[in-house]
Design a protein around this motif. Structure first.
Motif, PDB file in Angstrom:
ATOM      1  N   ALA A  11     -11.848  -2.391  23.847  1.00 41.92           N
ATOM      2  CA  ALA A  11     -12.203  -2.918  25.065  1.00 41.92           C
ATOM      3  C   ALA A  11     -12.808  -4.228  25.038  1.00 41.92           C
ATOM      4  CB  ALA A  11     -13.283  -2.328  25.948  1.00 41.92           C
ATOM      5  N   LEU A  12     -13.410  -4.818  24.355  1.00 43.54           N
ATOM      6  CA  LEU A  12     -13.943  -6.168  23.856  1.00 43.54           C
ATOM      7  C   LEU A  12     -12.891  -7.508  23.703  1.00 43.54           C
ATOM      8  CD1 LEU A  12     -16.282  -8.149  23.886  1.00 43.54           C
ATOM      9  CD2 LEU A  12     -16.705  -7.707  21.403  1.00 43.54           C
ATOM     10  N   PRO A  13     -11.902  -7.246  22.876  1.00 45.84           N
ATOM     11  CA  PRO A  13     -10.877  -8.153  22.996  1.00 45.84           C
ATOM     12  C   PRO A  13     -10.166  -8.094  24.033  1.00 45.84           C
ATOM     13  CG  PRO A  13     -10.731  -6.659  20.948  1.00 45.84           C
ATOM     14  CD  PRO A  13     -11.690  -6.125  21.663  1.00 45.84           C
ATOM     15  N   ALA A  14      -9.802  -6.834  24.867  1.00 44.69           N
ATOM     16  CA  ALA A  14      -9.103  -6.667  26.227  1.00 44.69           C
ATOM     17  C   ALA A  14      -9.906  -7.598  27.130  1.00 44.69           C
ATOM     18  CB  ALA A  14      -8.865  -5.542  26.441  1.00 44.69           C
ATOM     19  N   VAL A  19     -10.531 -12.574  30.578  1.00 47.57           N
ATOM     20  CA  VAL A  19     -11.276 -13.877  30.787  1.00 47.57           C
ATOM     21  C   VAL A  19     -10.496 -15.081  30.658  1.00 47.57           C
ATOM     22  CG1 VAL A  19     -13.410 -15.170  30.381  1.00 47.57           C
ATOM     23  CG2 VAL A  19     -13.383 -12.595  30.717  1.00 47.57           C
ATOM     24  N   VAL A  20     -10.074 -15.177  29.360  1.00 48.08           N
ATOM     25  CA  VAL A  20      -9.279 -16.308  29.178  1.00 48.08           C
ATOM     26  C   VAL A  20      -7.890 -16.676  30.083  1.00 48.08           C
ATOM     27  CG1 VAL A  20      -7.513 -17.490  27.230  1.00 48.08           C
ATOM     28  CG2 VAL A  20     -10.048 -16.544  26.464  1.00 48.08           C
ATOM     29  N   LEU A  80      -5.028  -1.588  27.319  1.00 52.48           N
ATOM     30  CA  LEU A  80      -4.177  -2.648  27.287  1.00 52.48           C
ATOM     31  C   LEU A  80      -3.936  -3.293  28.889  1.00 52.48           C
ATOM     32  CD1 LEU A  80      -1.882  -4.105  25.821  1.00 52.48           C
ATOM     33  CD2 LEU A  80      -0.367  -2.305  26.195  1.00 52.48           C
ATOM     34  N   SER A  81      -4.178  -2.325  29.869  1.00 49.12           N
ATOM     35  CA  SER A  81      -3.969  -2.596  31.373  1.00 49.12           C
ATOM     36  C   SER A  81      -4.903  -3.665  31.870  1.00 49.12           C
ATOM     37  CB  SER A  81      -4.017  -1.644  32.400  1.00 49.12           C
ATOM     38  OG  SER A  81      -5.432  -0.949  31.874  1.00 49.12           O
ATOM     39  N   ILE A  82      -5.922  -4.115  31.027  1.00 47.59           N
ATOM     40  CA  ILE A  82      -7.144  -5.072  31.476  1.00 47.59           C
ATOM     41  C   ILE A  82      -6.375  -6.524  31.225  1.00 47.59           C
ATOM     42  CG2 ILE A  82      -9.299  -5.956  30.948  1.00 47.59           C
ATOM     43  CD1 ILE A  82     -10.251  -3.178  30.247  1.00 47.59           C
ATOM     44  N   PRO A  83      -5.886  -6.808  30.112  1.00 47.03           N
ATOM     45  CA  PRO A  83      -5.375  -8.256  30.175  1.00 47.03           C
ATOM     46  C   PRO A  83      -3.919  -8.152  30.828  1.00 47.03           C
ATOM     47  CG  PRO A  83      -5.078  -6.932  27.761  1.00 47.03           C
ATOM     48  CD  PRO A  83      -5.909  -6.209  28.858  1.00 47.03           C
TER      49      PRO A  83
END
Length: 317
Positions: A11-14, A19-20, A80-83
């Motif tokens: 979750a953290l990298p996503a 955010v970026v 994966l859906s987050i980014p």
């Protein structure tokens, strides 16, 4: 690098990537807006509105991750859906009406999160009422989203709801519109003023600049459509075992129809860039589902191509 090593299982990298994506697109829209964004509305919102829109998009990305998991359209834990939400909702173009666009997208994501409870609990009532309440609220934020009234019969048919649940959804949908009309009447206007203004707004052309869509934005859209088509073909040629589950098939059919329904907003004269963040909800869910179905090398290549197009699109209109 494998797709799973970047954002699929952690979750953290996503979240960091989301955010970026959202912050860079928001800054780009303020410092160097695309022609289509300027044509959408020549007036920039306040800095506070932009900051609130960024925060709202980030929250929506988290909710979209929950929607993906609750829908059952993923193999195990998948973030994966987050980014991907950030790419689809903000990466193609950032609506100048940033706060209303982000708020409408959040309402839609929350509505779908509530509706999907009926996949697991057939007697769900409160969640369906509040989901349709959010869909009705969307009309007050983004009038072209009025087409999402079609979500109610879709959910009724695909999720096999009872007549009582259907009535609850209809009441929930009209409640915010009725309440807003009452407030207008209470303040001295006509009760039907809101309805007249709403339909007047829907009939007023706003998006006259689709030809100004940047080439790389078109490339991103073509890439997304190609991935969706390839996923449909691949799942037909090599059907996955998870597609044999009735709950997964219902969820997949629901989001396919939702995508088509949200895309129909393009045919409303008052359509503007705000619809991108709304279309992103079903599109993200289906895209994440396809990435989980495709072989790892296929999904990895497609994912990195989308990211590369986004990065180039940031600097080249």
């Amino acid at each position: 690098m494998q797709l799973t090593a970047l954002t699929q299982k952690s979750a953290l990298p996503a979240i960091m990537l989301l955010v970026v994506i959202v912050i860079t697109t928001a800054l780009r829209s303020r410092l160097a807006p695309y022609a289509i964004e300027v044509a959408d509305t020549p007036f920039l919102g306040t800095t506070l509105a932009l900051i609130l829109a960024v925060i709202t998009h980030l929250i929506t990305g988290f909710v979209e991750g929950k929607v993906q998991l609750r829908s059952g359209l993923s193999k195990g834990y998948n973030t994966l859906s987050i980014p991907l939400y950030g790419l689809l909702a903000c990466g193609i173009a950032f609506s100048p009406n940033a706060l209303t666009s982000a708020a409408a997208s959040l309402c839609f994501a929350l509505a779908m999160h509530l509706i999907l409870r009926s996949l697991h609990q057939t007697d769900e009532r409160d969640s369906l009422f509040f989901a349709s309440f959010l869909l009705g609220t969307m009309v007050l934020l983004t009038p072209p989203s009025i087409v999402l009234v079609g979500v109610i019969p879709l959910v009724f048919i695909i999720l096999a709801l009872s007549l009582r649940q259907l009535v609850l959804m209809i009441v929930g949908y009209i409640t915010p519109l009725f309440a807003a009309s009452y407030i207008v009447w209470y303040r001295g206007g006509e009760f039907w003023d809101l309805a007249r203004n709403l339909f007047s707004h829907l009939a007023t052309p706003q998006m006259e600049s689709l030809q100004q869509l940047p080439y790389l934005a078109i490339a991103m859209i073509v890439g997304i459509v190609a991935i969706l088509i390839w996923g449909a073909i691949y799942s037909t040629i090599r059907p996955d075992k998870m597609l044999m589950l009735a709950r997964v098939r219902r969820s997949m059919h629901l989001f396919v129809w939702l995508l088509l329904l949200t895309l129909s907003m393009v045919f409303i004269p008052s359509c503007n860039l705000s619809i991108l963040a709304i279309v992103a909800i079903p599109a993200t869910t289906l895209l994440s589902f396809i990435f989980s179905l495709l072989p790892s090398n296929h999904s990895t290549i497609a994912y990195w191509v989308l990211l590369l197009l986004f990065v180039i699109h940031l600097f080249v209109a």
